[in-house]
Design an enzyme around this catalytic site. Sequence first.
Site, PDB file in Angstrom:
ATOM      1  N   ARG B 298      33.770  25.959  16.892  1.00  0.00           N
ATOM      2  CA  ARG B 298      33.003  24.992  16.925  1.00  0.00           C
ATOM      3  C   ARG B 298      31.543  25.399  16.729  1.00  0.00           C
ATOM      4  NH1 ARG B 298      36.452  20.645  20.767  1.00  0.00           N
ATOM      5  NH2 ARG B 298      37.850  20.293  19.174  1.00  0.00           N
ATOM      6  N   TYR B 442      35.617  18.874  10.135  1.00  0.00           N
ATOM      7  CA  TYR B 442      36.861  19.999  10.523  1.00  0.00           C
ATOM      8  C   TYR B 442      36.309  20.640  11.910  1.00  0.00           C
ATOM      9  CZ  TYR B 442      34.518  23.804   7.672  1.00  0.00           C
ATOM     10  OH  TYR B 442      33.859  24.721   7.387  1.00  0.00           O
ATOM     11  N   GLU B 443      37.260  21.160  12.506  1.00  0.00           N
ATOM     12  CA  GLU B 443      37.183  21.854  13.893  1.00  0.00           C
ATOM     13  C   GLU B 443      36.997  20.742  15.012  1.00  0.00           C
ATOM     14  OE1 GLU B 443      38.366  24.577  14.254  1.00  0.00           O
ATOM     15  OE2 GLU B 443      38.057  25.369  12.169  1.00  0.00           O
ATOM     16  N   GLY B 444      37.575  19.492  14.871  1.00  0.00           N
ATOM     17  CA  GLY B 444      37.511  18.351  15.408  1.00  0.00           C
ATOM     18  C   GLY B 444      36.019  17.395  14.930  1.00  0.00           C
ATOM     19  N   GLN B 449      33.822  15.346  19.010  1.00  0.00           N
ATOM     20  CA  GLN B 449      33.152  16.412  19.779  1.00  0.00           C
ATOM     21  C   GLN B 449      32.173  15.386  20.871  1.00  0.00           C
ATOM     22  OE1 GLN B 449      32.947  19.488  19.400  1.00  0.00           O
ATOM     23  NE2 GLN B 449      34.471  19.060  17.843  1.00  0.00           N
TER      24      GLN B 449
END
Lengths: 596, 596
Positions: B298, B442-444, B449
């Site tokens: 992140r 991506y990555e959440g 977030q």
Amino acid sequence: MGQYVAPLRDMQFVLHELLHVEDELKQLPKHAEIDAEIINQVLEEGGKFTSEVLFPLNLSGDREGCHHDKTTHTVTTPKGFKDAYQQYVEAGWPALSCDPDFGGQGLPLVLNNSFYEMMNSSNQAWTMYPGLSHGAYECLHEHGTPEQKTLYLPKLVSGEWTGTMCLTEAHCGTDLGMLRSKAEPQADGSYKITGSKIFISAGEHDMSANILHLVLARLPDAPEGSKGISLFLVPKFLPNADGTLGARNPITCGAIEEKMGIHGNSTCQMNLDGATGWIIGAPHKGLNAMFVFMNAARLGVGMQGLGLTEVAYQNALMYAKDRIQMRSLSGPKAPDRPADPIIVHADVRRMLLTAKAYAEGGRAFCSYVALQIDKELNHPDEEVRKDAADQVALLTPVIKAFITDNAWIATSECMQVYGGHGFISEWGMEQYVRDARINMIYEGTNTVQSLDLLGRKVLQDNGAKLRKFGEQVKAFVEDNGTDEAMSEFITPLADLGDKVTKLTMEIGMKAFQNPDEVGAAAVPYLRVVGHLVYAYFFAQMAKIALAKQDSSDTFYKSKLATARFYFARLLPETAMLIRQARSGSANLMALEADLF
Amino acid sequence: MGQYVAPLRDMQFVLHELLHVEDELKQLPKHAEIDAEIINQVLEEGGKFTSEVLFPLNLSGDREGCHHDKTTHTVTTPKGFKDAYQQYVEAGWPALSCDPDFGGQGLPLVLNNSFYEMMNSSNQAWTMYPGLSHGAYECLHEHGTPEQKTLYLPKLVSGEWTGTMCLTEAHCGTDLGMLRSKAEPQADGSYKITGSKIFISAGEHDMSANILHLVLARLPDAPEGSKGISLFLVPKFLPNADGTLGARNPITCGAIEEKMGIHGNSTCQMNLDGATGWIIGAPHKGLNAMFVFMNAARLGVGMQGLGLTEVAYQNALMYAKDRIQMRSLSGPKAPDRPADPIIVHADVRRMLLTAKAYAEGGRAFCSYVALQIDKELNHPDEEVRKDAADQVALLTPVIKAFITDNAWIATSECMQVYGGHGFISEWGMEQYVRDARINMIYEGTNTVQSLDLLGRKVLQDNGAKLRKFGEQVKAFVEDNGTDEAMSEFITPLADLGDKVTKLTMEIGMKAFQNPDEVGAAAVPYLRVVGHLVYAYFFAQMAKIALAKQDSSDTFYKSKLATARFYFARLLPETAMLIRQARSGSANLMALEADLF
């Protein structure tokens, strides 16, 4: 993959319940016979054509793109495009709102406008081919000689030939005053035109028998700058007097651009090598004539933004109901399934409602302006025509910039609803975002639109046109100010109306001292005016919906919720925009260019 | 076409003048020897490597993309990528901040962070190959057994092997609790893993000898949901004890995705057909272990956003100085030329300064957080470690979402500076916009977030972590509250600090009654917190710049103007955001799903 169904119910709501177009059109002798039934029938047929013929070619057209043959200078459009165009012509769609004197069906522009929304939802890249023809039609219709009209208009109306606008050169886009293409007068009254143009949408393609290029160039005696530009009609094939095709004119496509989106449309570099053309309108007055085209095109670009917003919304909504992921924060909503459909999540709804509100607000706004154009052209009372023309002039840059900025926001939010799948081409969502991006640039960047609004349309007449619109808003506020159920809409609308008045005066005062204040305020200013327009229409729509919220037709519940969302979540942007617009030019201009 | 020069001056300003990293690092025994000279030297070398080796492959990598061979399951990366990776490995860059016990150079993360900014500016798609390796390194370093570390870490540190994270499956991305991949224990302590993963960045490629996949899967006795997920190390080639490559493991790439951007990175569908793997960490605790990777990732995604913002800014600036078009509203600035360079126009400056401010604010923010990670890992005082860890936990989702949202805004503005040329691929600007789009997903996703920030990081500890950060802000406000020259920064900073406190309490109260209030407020809330962080850093930077504004180094004038721009033009977004965050959940949740 993906879907598109024309939003007929909302279109009918806007045309009949909000704008009462049937009554309005009755006052225009040319359209007095048009009734709701005809309108709805055309909308329905348009919905079928666009979703069945154009939409299935959208994703494939994007992936395939156009192909240029350097030897023959020809451009091949994506598979299916040519055939779809044939169907479009055969069904008579190009003639919809054209003048019956040249083969048109004479229907009002407000109806053509809805059809264009559908076409753009289905396939923006494809729609640009006939879309530019329509602009060429309007320009020739207003500025062409009777002979030019007789020879060319029927071909544009039937769709047999298409049109383009050739303005930009490599070194000048916004600043057309610098353009270099030259026109040499010939003994027969024609001109030989030489030069090179770029970014010519639909400049060359395989869909129609001939292409009519409207080209800006300079006469030998032309004054420098923008007052020395003339407009010429330069056909790809020189027509014989009977309309059959004669010699190939040396206006050829040297290359097509690779670009971010609208891959299905050919963006051409056009070379004119002594091409034969005929002047349209007066010498050196080419920009005036071209502005007819450009204003039509700017409204058209707004419709592109609206179309993309609608189709992106429809698809994101489908996905949000179908895709299951996580549980609602307030407890499972689909306990029998391993997760809830993502439409239960507040922020997914925020993204969907953003697109829904921008689609519905944009639809009301565009239809309203299109109706004003019908009035401007056809109302028997000169005063009414003048008022309508003022509104169109004021609101055209707002349509172009506000709707296309909103489409960029909305398509991106709709793509986000898909999570990772949104980024993957086969799902189709990322194409909407890429296609939406050009609409903020071409036909005058959105900055140029904002300068047109604030500098020319508002400050140049000391706010007279804006005041007229403001009075309309005020009248609505006063008529509904005592209705308690309406106060959640009326209070912020009235407040924003006041703020716009104050902001305009403040910027006007500052601009006297320093013209850079206009440039520094213009972009946020345009969005503030856009929100005033949307707040006005959403308040009107809410009023209709409130009266019918208990009806068995749940459409009104949905409309009311959308209006509430708009006021709660989108209108507050004005709190930011007004601060930005008021912050002045120093924070932009103080830094020397070398120190950036 | 295009350019990239590492912003060394600003990086040095942030590290030395703003954050005093030399002093800070002296307190960490592991890094006590690091001085400014070493730091500057690494930055300079990094700048050379990235602009000379990686940047020239960015546009070509985008156009060529990756190629998948369905027969051999191999992926070929764009021309030049493999060779650049070889140079990267030979120069020792992968080892920069890694543990010397495994061959690393042991330099602080705050320095590695600046290097990652440069890599991402130069070529995000390429950088994702080593970027994921670094995440795998961190995860194994923290959760691997001593044997796993000895066997695998040196290969990751040298860059000989790369890593991936295999989380997502077609039916679950955010909701990993639904994942289906299975791990069967074997007699020798290994597992046979079967399943199918999608969206695996750098899942298969030709740049390294081996790929270490970190795979989430379920053990046979696993509880349902996210508490039944374990993490496995699944190498592409099973290594022998001496580190040489053994048998090919049946984890293969079935297809690569066509996508909007980052074409140079292979986004793979990975099929595991009884692939051999070894568990990392405890059974069913895979998500815990993976969170080390995900948190690193992140922060890495935030750096991607920052890198794109910087390179887009540099190019737009170059174009704005070079391109001439129209005259300044306040009179010609280059009277000897046919038009002025477009940097004279207020709105072009607004677009440029938006990118400049987001790049400089983001750089300060990311470097600050990276330094906190160094302190979290290496400070001798447990209290300091804990405080640093709290800040990192609080700010990680803000880095990921705020910086990537800002990058989307900034790259789009920079593209707009180019007018029509911005839309054309060869100019390179539209690629930055397309590449920037994935970082919000991506990555959440950025919504995830914001829920992490508001729900887990802020409300779960009753605002304790946020309060700690707020106290830092307050201390700065008090220390500088009497300095008149600073009041233009201190007043709005103090005001926003108060507003964040009130807003947090208000949402917390509402959330007691209705958990949907968290989802309804989270996205605007995160951006408000992001602005508080940027306002805090810009105020600090303004203070330094004010003190040196008369210096012959014009850098400080530029910094001061950027800070003023930030406060005048970007910070006012909070006026909108706070209204949105306070508007509650009803405007989102009231409408039944069927009525959308």
